[in-house]
Motif scaffolding. Structure first.
Motif, PDB file in Angstrom:
ATOM      1  N   PHE A 152       0.662  -0.778  -0.209  1.00 15.50           N
ATOM      2  CA  PHE A 152       0.244   0.070  -0.002  1.00 15.50           C
ATOM      3  C   PHE A 152       0.768   1.687   0.268  1.00 15.50           C
ATOM      4  N   GLY A 153       2.217   0.816   0.358  1.00 10.68           N
ATOM      5  CA  GLY A 153       3.274   2.588   0.837  1.00 10.68           C
ATOM      6  C   GLY A 153       3.110   3.150   2.091  1.00 10.68           C
ATOM      7  N   ARG A 154       4.071   2.426   2.464  1.00  9.73           N
ATOM      8  CA  ARG A 154       4.413   2.402   3.856  1.00  9.73           C
ATOM      9  C   ARG A 154       4.076   4.322   4.710  1.00  9.73           C
ATOM     10  N   ASP A 155       5.006   5.631   3.398  1.00  9.38           N
ATOM     11  CA  ASP A 155       4.536   6.332   3.814  1.00  9.38           C
ATOM     12  C   ASP A 155       2.913   7.080   3.967  1.00  9.38           C
ATOM     13  N   ARG A 156       2.033   5.991   3.672  1.00 10.65           N
ATOM     14  CA  ARG A 156       0.447   6.623   3.620  1.00 10.65           C
ATOM     15  C   ARG A 156      -0.625   5.402   4.456  1.00 10.65           C
ATOM     16  N   VAL A 157       0.658   4.474   5.149  1.00  9.41           N
ATOM     17  CA  VAL A 157      -0.577   4.425   6.426  1.00  9.41           C
ATOM     18  C   VAL A 157      -0.031   4.519   7.715  1.00  9.41           C
ATOM     19  N   LYS A 158      -0.873   5.126   8.261  1.00  9.40           N
ATOM     20  CA  LYS A 158      -0.431   5.651   9.971  1.00  9.40           C
ATOM     21  C   LYS A 158      -0.773   4.488  11.039  1.00  9.40           C
ATOM     22  N   GLY A 159      -1.451   3.093  10.247  1.00 11.90           N
ATOM     23  CA  GLY A 159      -1.792   2.531  11.350  1.00 11.90           C
ATOM     24  C   GLY A 159      -2.409   0.909  10.910  1.00 11.90           C
ATOM     25  N   ILE A 160      -2.280  -0.339  11.261  1.00 15.33           N
ATOM     26  CA  ILE A 160      -1.810  -1.096  10.798  1.00 15.33           C
ATOM     27  C   ILE A 160      -3.230  -2.055  11.580  1.00 15.33           C
ATOM     28  N   GLU A 161      -3.795  -3.263  11.928  1.00 16.76           N
ATOM     29  CA  GLU A 161      -4.149  -4.229  12.288  1.00 16.76           C
ATOM     30  C   GLU A 161      -5.258  -5.590  11.800  1.00 16.76           C
ATOM     31  N   ALA A 162      -4.003  -6.324  12.319  1.00 20.41           N
ATOM     32  CA  ALA A 162      -5.260  -7.760  11.422  1.00 20.41           C
ATOM     33  C   ALA A 162      -5.954  -8.048  12.391  1.00 20.41           C
ATOM     34  N   PHE A 163      -7.205  -8.647  11.534  1.00 19.40           N
ATOM     35  CA  PHE A 163      -8.554  -9.036  11.910  1.00 19.40           C
ATOM     36  C   PHE A 163      -9.187 -10.426  11.463  1.00 19.40           C
ATOM     37  N   GLU A 164      -9.684 -10.813  12.304  1.00 16.54           N
ATOM     38  CA  GLU A 164     -10.162 -12.447  12.704  1.00 16.54           C
ATOM     39  C   GLU A 164     -10.748 -13.217  11.229  1.00 16.54           C
ATOM     40  N   GLU A 165      -9.975 -14.303  10.566  1.00 19.30           N
ATOM     41  CA  GLU A 165     -10.027 -14.586   9.588  1.00 19.30           C
ATOM     42  C   GLU A 165     -11.082 -16.302   9.587  1.00 19.30           C
TER      43      GLU A 165
END
Length: 455
Positions: A235-248
């Motif tokens: 996605f582009g690290r400089d464009r992301v302020k946060g990330i989290e995994a969710f239940e699959e």
């Protein structure tokens, strides 16, 4: 004046009370009429499903007795239609897909297998012993399906069950006992369908296709942490302020393409608008991405959007991709890109890219089909020339273009000549097998202001 006021006020209150009672009565009658109509619809659907499955069973029995290709083609056509109708009506019942997944699979495969046998007959082939045994298995299971439907019907009648009540979440106390009857029967029926042996044949819903694993992914397993890094890099690290995994889900490893799934929070969007992304557990490849941000003031042309999508694919490492069909909706346009090799279009290696028409941002990406099918291919040279393949097409089909393409055909891939042209002012594509001259497929092209689709 005071005396008149004392008379008018109670009269007005009485009128309002009467009006509210009449309104309430009418609303109640409307609700009753609606629920009755809804119940009648569900009851009719249930009986239609039962009738369609009975017809499947009867025609399968007849097909086991019939000896002529002509008779079998008629019977298989009826089986195909009845199974599709049963599945379509089952999907309209107030129940979830999870409760009927195996039943839907049985109906889909029955219809598809009938279609497969029709094609075999049209090619002059007789039913083999293995195919006859498969038909016998389908007949036995359709009989079991019918028996379960009959038991379910009897249970519903004995308990005065209202199918319509299942769609009304306000009736939980009344539903609880009724649902127990319905859901228990459904689970029993679906488990019965799950005992059906695998159907192995050359069709799109055969078990070797449904259970197929990806061949275009690296073999190494990746950790959740590595997958998270891959998602941010994509996605582009400089464009992301946060990330989290969710239940699959607990059955993720049984999926055709198991993936870690993430919410990404772009700098330019509020936290309510997360980007969804799936990263394969094998190889750590981004399989899909969806950015649900709203699009306003669409101003980009289709040509410019296509150029941006193609540039995006090249940046992500996908070379030799060509745009084929597109669909514009909700301010975005979705392109289908197919892989190419030696000037041959390879349709199984498909990637979908969605472009926002306000800024040209890529807001959707799906490479599931690409990773399921992409591999090193040793493409056989055509046995027919283009002219010989043209001779297999109707003489009044006006051909605009011709080229070689690989198309999916059940469990296999087929090298074909792709002829695009017009017949009766409508656009069509005809695929002629480049090895034996067989007419493999015909598609109609529909063009409008929103894009180009094939049917």
């Amino acid at each position: 004046m005071d005396k008149r006021r004392h008379i008018i006020a109670p009269a007005l209150l009485s009128l309002l009370l009467i009006a509210s009672l009449v309104w309430g009565y009418n609303q109640n009658q409307s609700r009753i009429n609606y629920e009755t109509a809804l119940e009648n619809t569900y009851q009719r659907l249930f009986f239609d499903i039962k009738k369609h499955v009975e017809n499947v069973q009867v025609n399968l029995s007849k097909a086991l007795v019939a000896s002529s290709k002509e008779q079998n083609v008629v019977l298989f056509s009826q089986i195909m239609n009845e199974a599709f109708f049963a599945k379509e009506k089952l999907s309209q019942m107030p129940i979830t897909h999870a409760e009927t997944a195996k039943t839907e699979k049985f109906l889909t495969q029955t219809a598809d297998y009938a279609s497969y046998l029709i094609k075999k007959h049209m090619q002059g082939e007789d039913i083999t012993q293995d195919q006859r045994e498969t038909l016998n298995s389908l007949q036995s299971n359709s009989q079991a399906f019918n028996q379960e439907l009959s038991k379910l019907h009897d249970s519903l009648m004995d308990s005065n069950f209202a199918l319509g009540a299942m769609s009304n979440q306000q009736k939980k106390n009344v539903e609880e006992g009724n649902n127990q009857v319905f859901q228990t029967s459904l689970v029993t029926m679906d488990k019965q369908m799950g005992k059906i042996p695998e159907l192995i044949y050359d069709g799109p819903f055969s078990d070797q296709i449904v259970n197929k694993k990806a061949v275009g992914l690296p073999k190494n397993d990746v950790s959740l942490n590595d997958a998270q890094k891959a998602a941010q890099d994509f996605f582009g690290r400089d464009r992301v302020k946060g990330i989290e995994a969710f239940e699959e889900g607990e059955h993720i490893n049984e999926a055709r393409l198991p993936a870690y799934t993430f919410h990404l929070y772009p700098n330019s969007q509020s936290k309510d608008l997360a980007v969804y992304m799936g990263v394969s557990r094998k190889g750590g490849k981004v399989v899909w991405m969806e950015n649900p941000r709203p699009v306003s003031n669409a101003k980009l042309s289709i040509k410019n959007a296509e150029e941006k999508a193609l540039k995006y694919l090249k940046e992500k490492g996908f070379e030799n991709m060509e745009a084929n069909y597109s669909l514009k909706y909700n301010g975005s346009i979705l392109f289908n890109f197919a892989n190419t090799q030696d000037d041959i279009t390879i349709y199984p290696d498909l990637i979908k890219v969605k472009v926002a028409l306000d800024t040209g941002e890529i807001v959707g990406f799906n490479a599931s089909a690409y990773y399921m099918n992409n591999q090193e291919r040793n493409i056989t040279s055509p046995h027919l020339t283009e002219e010989e393949a043209r001779a297999k097409i109707k003489t009044d089909f006006n051909i605009d273009s011709a080229r070689l393409a690989i198309i999916p055909s059940g469990a296999n891939e087929v090298l074909c000549y792709e002829f695009k042209g017009k017949y009766n002012k409508s656009d069509f594509i005809v695929y002629i097998n480049a090895l034996d001259g067989r007419e493999e497929q015909i598609l109609q092209i529909i063009k409008d202001e929103n894009g180009t689709l094939t049917f």
